[in-house]
Enzyme design. Structure first.
Site: not given
Length: 345
Positions: A121, A204, A207
């Site tokens: 991130k 995979k 979200k």
């Protein structure tokens, strides 16, 4: 008179779910939540809503509150029984943050910086645009686990690094002060179905990574879910056979079909031999709708009774709190904190 032997204590198991979405997706359900319900008789389970982890990124407070309660309702709808499992909200127990501070003081800066989530991130957004909470997130996760001194922690591959840090910190504390923590082992059920993105079947279902059309959200309208199945990526050719390398799309759909129906993949391959993708997808869409419809109905019915959800969380916090307070008392004593004394009357 013979005395019945005392039943052996069940090994403790702990896991958490982040309330970062209005609904869990099918990968969450099959890979984690369904497993939690299945573990309740074999283990002593502690399951928590990780709402403190959810504020490491910008968030809407109203949405977080609603999503936290939706997470509780979905656990109950999936069969997690509050009579067998402690279901609690992370923020209801201050011991999580209190132990996290002690563990932060045992963690090296470079060690924390190597954690995958922070690396990914901060590389994507720039270090100046991520909070310190994201940097210390793994230490809070370690505290979440070590507070309850569990034998096992169900983890996916993406959380193995955090569990290794947890074990390292437990060993470090035990060596530096006094043996306090047991080293939790990863628990990975062999039968767990790994569900892939409907549009990118080599990735995979997630979200954070999947497009809306690649996700099966279990609280979506059933008709919308059926449409996603019918639009799912398949592969060249028309054979319904399982081959993850050559036919990842069909293989993913077969995995979903098998996981929800309880039928083996070879049995499904035999049923659809010579029939093509159209019939296969149509039948799978019906199977998925038959699953999501009652799950969705149960969840929304539970959300109508907020008093019941509050009581579930209160009972869970009472059970979890007794364990957490005892652990933190040991930790504070061993690091040398002066214990509080009641005011003399």
């Amino acid at each position: 008179m013979s005395v019945s032997p005392t039943p052996a204590a069940r090994p403790r198991i702990l896991s958490g779910i982040q309330p970062t979405s209005d609904t869990i997706h099918l990968g969450n359900y099959l890979g984690a939540v369904r497993q939690w319900a299945a573990l309740q008789d074999e283990f002593e389970p502690f399951f928590f809503i990780a709402n403190m982890h959810a504020i490491t990124v910008e968030h809407d407070p109203k949405a977080l509150r609603e999503r936290s309660l939706r997470s509780v309702a979905q656990l109950l709808a999936a069969g997690v029984d509050p009579e067998k499992s402690a279901i609690f909200m992370q923020s209801h127990l201050p011991e999580h943050a209190q132990l996290a501070w002690v563990l932060q003081c045992l963690t090296g800066f470079g060690e924390a910086r190597r954690m995958t989530q922070f690396k990914d991130k901060s590389a994507k957004l720039g270090e100046g645009n991520v909070g310190v909470g994201l940097f210390t997130y793994p230490m809070l996760m370690a505290a979440d686990i070590l507070l309850y001194r569990p034998a096992y922690v169900p983890v996916g591959e993406d959380q193995r690094q955090h569990l290794e840090l947890t074990r390292d910190l437990a060993q470090r504390f035990n060596h530096r002060f006094k043996k306090t923590f047991r080293l939790p082992e990863p628990y990975i059920p062999q039968a767990t179905a790994k569900i892939m993105d409907l549009q990118e079947p080599t990735a995979k279902m997630s979200k954070s990574a999947s497009s809306p059309s690649g996700l099966i959200d279990v609280l979506d309208e059933p008709r919308a879910t059926a449409k996603k199945i019918m639009s799912a990526v398949t592969d060249s050719g028309a054979e319904v056979v399982f081959d993850e390398e050559k036919k990842p799309g069909v293989s993913n759909l077969l995995t979903i079909y098998s996981a929800l129906s309880g039928r083996s993949i070879p049995e499904l391959e035999e049923q659809y031999a010579g029939r093509g993708y159209g019939d296969f997808k149509k039948d799978l869409a019906e199977v998925v709708v038959e699953f999501v419809t009652p799950f969705r109905d149960r969840t929304f019915a539970l959300l109508e009774d907020r008093d019941h959800l509050d009581q579930v969380l209160a009972r869970g916090a009472e059970k979890a709190g007794a364990v957490a307070r005892a652990t933190l008392r040991d930790v504070y004593d061993r690091v040398g904190f002066v214990p509080p004394v009641p005011v003399a009357q």
